[in-house]
Design a protein around this motif. Structure first.
Motif, PDB file in Angstrom:
ATOM      1  N   ALA A  28       0.921  -1.314  -0.103  1.00 51.24           N
ATOM      2  CA  ALA A  28      -0.021  -0.074  -0.018  1.00 51.24           C
ATOM      3  C   ALA A  28       0.830   1.293   0.049  1.00 51.24           C
ATOM      4  CB  ALA A  28      -0.864   0.057   1.187  1.00 51.24           C
ATOM      5  N   ALA A  29       1.905   1.455   0.946  1.00 56.55           N
ATOM      6  CA  ALA A  29       2.861   2.365   0.799  1.00 56.55           C
ATOM      7  C   ALA A  29       3.509   2.678  -0.354  1.00 56.55           C
ATOM      8  CB  ALA A  29       3.956   2.184   1.913  1.00 56.55           C
ATOM      9  N   SER A  30       3.952   1.521  -1.238  1.00 56.49           N
ATOM     10  CA  SER A  30       4.649   1.763  -2.236  1.00 56.49           C
ATOM     11  C   SER A  30       3.848   2.239  -3.624  1.00 56.49           C
ATOM     12  CB  SER A  30       5.398   0.511  -2.838  1.00 56.49           C
ATOM     13  OG  SER A  30       4.503  -0.515  -3.164  1.00 56.49           O
ATOM     14  N   ILE A  31       2.480   1.680  -3.642  1.00 59.25           N
ATOM     15  CA  ILE A  31       1.646   2.138  -4.615  1.00 59.25           C
ATOM     16  C   ILE A  31       0.631   3.155  -4.535  1.00 59.25           C
ATOM     17  CG2 ILE A  31       1.992  -0.272  -5.779  1.00 59.25           C
ATOM     18  CD1 ILE A  31      -0.857  -0.862  -4.794  1.00 59.25           C
ATOM     19  N   GLY A  32       0.738   3.541  -3.326  1.00 55.74           N
ATOM     20  CA  GLY A  32      -0.260   4.790  -2.703  1.00 55.74           C
ATOM     21  C   GLY A  32      -1.672   4.501  -2.724  1.00 55.74           C
ATOM     22  N   TRP A  33      -1.999   3.301  -2.555  1.00 54.90           N
ATOM     23  CA  TRP A  33      -3.358   2.830  -1.939  1.00 54.90           C
ATOM     24  C   TRP A  33      -3.632   2.856  -0.660  1.00 54.90           C
ATOM     25  CZ3 TRP A  33      -4.690  -1.895  -5.449  1.00 54.90           C
ATOM     26  CH2 TRP A  33      -4.829  -1.544  -6.952  1.00 54.90           C
ATOM     27  N   ASN A  34      -4.786   2.991  -0.236  1.00 54.56           N
ATOM     28  CA  ASN A  34      -5.524   2.585   1.183  1.00 54.56           C
ATOM     29  C   ASN A  34      -4.987   1.226   1.525  1.00 54.56           C
ATOM     30  OD1 ASN A  34      -7.245   1.761   3.261  1.00 54.56           O
ATOM     31  ND2 ASN A  34      -8.030   3.715   3.082  1.00 54.56           N
ATOM     32  N   VAL A  35      -4.291   1.201   2.705  1.00 54.48           N
ATOM     33  CA  VAL A  35      -3.756  -0.206   3.339  1.00 54.48           C
ATOM     34  C   VAL A  35      -5.046  -1.134   3.428  1.00 54.48           C
ATOM     35  CG1 VAL A  35      -3.909   0.258   5.828  1.00 54.48           C
ATOM     36  CG2 VAL A  35      -2.340  -1.398   4.770  1.00 54.48           C
ATOM     37  N   TRP A  36      -6.187  -0.812   3.649  1.00 47.05           N
ATOM     38  CA  TRP A  36      -7.300  -1.928   4.003  1.00 47.05           C
ATOM     39  C   TRP A  36      -7.602  -2.338   2.650  1.00 47.05           C
ATOM     40  CZ3 TRP A  36      -8.265  -4.147   8.361  1.00 47.05           C
ATOM     41  CH2 TRP A  36      -7.702  -3.533   9.301  1.00 47.05           C
ATOM     42  N   ILE A  37      -7.399  -1.589   1.421  1.00 47.51           N
ATOM     43  CA  ILE A  37      -8.055  -2.135   0.315  1.00 47.51           C
ATOM     44  C   ILE A  37      -7.147  -3.446  -0.292  1.00 47.51           C
ATOM     45  CG2 ILE A  37      -8.198  -1.847  -2.269  1.00 47.51           C
ATOM     46  CD1 ILE A  37      -9.200   0.905  -1.674  1.00 47.51           C
ATOM     47  N   VAL A  38      -5.680  -2.892  -0.032  1.00 46.98           N
ATOM     48  CA  VAL A  38      -4.617  -4.098  -0.295  1.00 46.98           C
ATOM     49  C   VAL A  38      -4.519  -5.049   0.662  1.00 46.98           C
ATOM     50  CG1 VAL A  38      -2.260  -4.421  -0.349  1.00 46.98           C
ATOM     51  CG2 VAL A  38      -3.020  -2.131  -1.005  1.00 46.98           C
ATOM     52  N   ARG A  39      -5.097  -4.968   1.972  1.00 44.08           N
ATOM     53  CA  ARG A  39      -5.269  -6.267   2.874  1.00 44.08           C
ATOM     54  C   ARG A  39      -6.505  -6.859   2.218  1.00 44.08           C
ATOM     55  NH1 ARG A  39      -4.578  -2.622   7.909  1.00 44.08           N
ATOM     56  NH2 ARG A  39      -2.239  -2.773   8.084  1.00 44.08           N
ATOM     57  N   LEU A  40      -7.506  -6.319   1.735  1.00 45.71           N
ATOM     58  CA  LEU A  40      -8.632  -7.253   1.200  1.00 45.71           C
ATOM     59  C   LEU A  40      -8.330  -7.934  -0.084  1.00 45.71           C
ATOM     60  CD1 LEU A  40     -11.595  -7.659   1.148  1.00 45.71           C
ATOM     61  CD2 LEU A  40     -11.991  -5.888  -0.199  1.00 45.71           C
ATOM     62  N   VAL A  41      -7.634  -7.276  -0.997  1.00 48.27           N
ATOM     63  CA  VAL A  41      -6.957  -8.046  -2.076  1.00 48.27           C
ATOM     64  C   VAL A  41      -5.991  -9.168  -1.581  1.00 48.27           C
ATOM     65  CG1 VAL A  41      -5.600  -7.910  -4.034  1.00 48.27           C
ATOM     66  CG2 VAL A  41      -7.027  -5.884  -3.522  1.00 48.27           C
ATOM     67  N   VAL A  42      -5.235  -8.865  -0.505  1.00 47.17           N
ATOM     68  CA  VAL A  42      -4.468 -10.021  -0.171  1.00 47.17           C
ATOM     69  C   VAL A  42      -5.248 -11.411   0.514  1.00 47.17           C
ATOM     70  CG1 VAL A  42      -2.776 -10.885   1.676  1.00 47.17           C
ATOM     71  CG2 VAL A  42      -2.189  -8.864   0.191  1.00 47.17           C
ATOM     72  N   LEU A  43      -6.163 -10.912   1.178  1.00 49.84           N
ATOM     73  CA  LEU A  43      -7.216 -12.050   1.874  1.00 49.84           C
ATOM     74  C   LEU A  43      -7.941 -12.934   0.458  1.00 49.84           C
ATOM     75  CD1 LEU A  43      -8.354 -10.034   4.887  1.00 49.84           C
ATOM     76  CD2 LEU A  43      -6.942 -11.947   5.066  1.00 49.84           C
ATOM     77  N   LEU A  44      -8.415 -12.071  -0.333  1.00 49.99           N
ATOM     78  CA  LEU A  44      -8.993 -12.697  -1.600  1.00 49.99           C
ATOM     79  C   LEU A  44      -7.974 -13.733  -2.041  1.00 49.99           C
ATOM     80  CD1 LEU A  44     -11.259  -9.856  -2.768  1.00 49.99           C
ATOM     81  CD2 LEU A  44     -11.980 -11.724  -1.550  1.00 49.99           C
ATOM     82  N   SER A  45      -6.782 -13.391  -2.116  1.00 50.74           N
ATOM     83  CA  SER A  45      -5.848 -13.969  -2.879  1.00 50.74           C
ATOM     84  C   SER A  45      -5.706 -15.497  -1.968  1.00 50.74           C
ATOM     85  CB  SER A  45      -4.506 -13.507  -3.104  1.00 50.74           C
ATOM     86  OG  SER A  45      -3.639 -13.409  -2.022  1.00 50.74           O
ATOM     87  N   PHE A  46      -6.145 -15.409  -0.904  1.00 51.48           N
ATOM     88  CA  PHE A  46      -5.786 -16.571  -0.216  1.00 51.48           C
ATOM     89  C   PHE A  46      -7.032 -17.591  -0.538  1.00 51.48           C
ATOM     90  CE2 PHE A  46      -3.652 -14.654   3.686  1.00 51.48           C
ATOM     91  CZ  PHE A  46      -2.641 -14.470   3.102  1.00 51.48           C
ATOM     92  N   LEU A  47      -8.021 -17.339  -1.263  1.00 57.15           N
ATOM     93  CA  LEU A  47      -9.224 -18.090  -1.678  1.00 57.15           C
ATOM     94  C   LEU A  47      -8.664 -18.996  -2.947  1.00 57.15           C
ATOM     95  CD1 LEU A  47     -12.218 -15.661  -1.743  1.00 57.15           C
ATOM     96  CD2 LEU A  47     -11.410 -17.334  -0.139  1.00 57.15           C
ATOM     97  N   LEU A  48      -7.496 -18.755  -3.513  1.00 53.19           N
ATOM     98  CA  LEU A  48      -6.891 -19.404  -4.567  1.00 53.19           C
ATOM     99  C   LEU A  48      -6.119 -20.752  -3.953  1.00 53.19           C
ATOM    100  CD1 LEU A  48      -5.070 -16.520  -6.496  1.00 53.19           C
ATOM    101  CD2 LEU A  48      -7.153 -17.726  -7.110  1.00 53.19           C
TER     102      LEU A  48
END
Length: 79
Positions: A28-48
């Motif tokens: 999130a810090a490196s791409i300038g996104w909200n940390v909670w959005i990135v956390r959600l994407v990471v959690l969704l990747s765990f579904l794979l």
């Protein structure tokens, strides 16, 4: 030059706003996104099946902390 020096030179670090490993905070810090959005994407990747967990474990082991130390390097006895 070692692989660990190359990783450190990228400038990517675990985020200071971390809950577990700090990877989402660092991304999130490196791409300038909200940390909670990135956390959600990471959690969704765990579904794979397996891929999300394995990719996260590898990234966690190779991503430097804020002080530049890398877990794999510490395990191998290198700084």
């Amino acid at each position: 030059m070692s692989i660990f020096d190359s990783i450190r030179k990228t400038g990517f670090r675990r985020g200071p706003k971390r809950i577990l490993g700090g990877l989402a905070g660092g991304i999130a810090a490196s791409i300038g996104w909200n940390v909670w959005i990135v956390r959600l994407v990471v959690l969704l990747s765990f579904l794979l099946p397996v891929l999300g967990w394995v990719a996260y474990a590898i990234a966690w082991a190779l991503t430097p902390w804020q002080d530049g130390s890398i877990p794999v390097a510490r395990w191998l006895g290198r700084r």
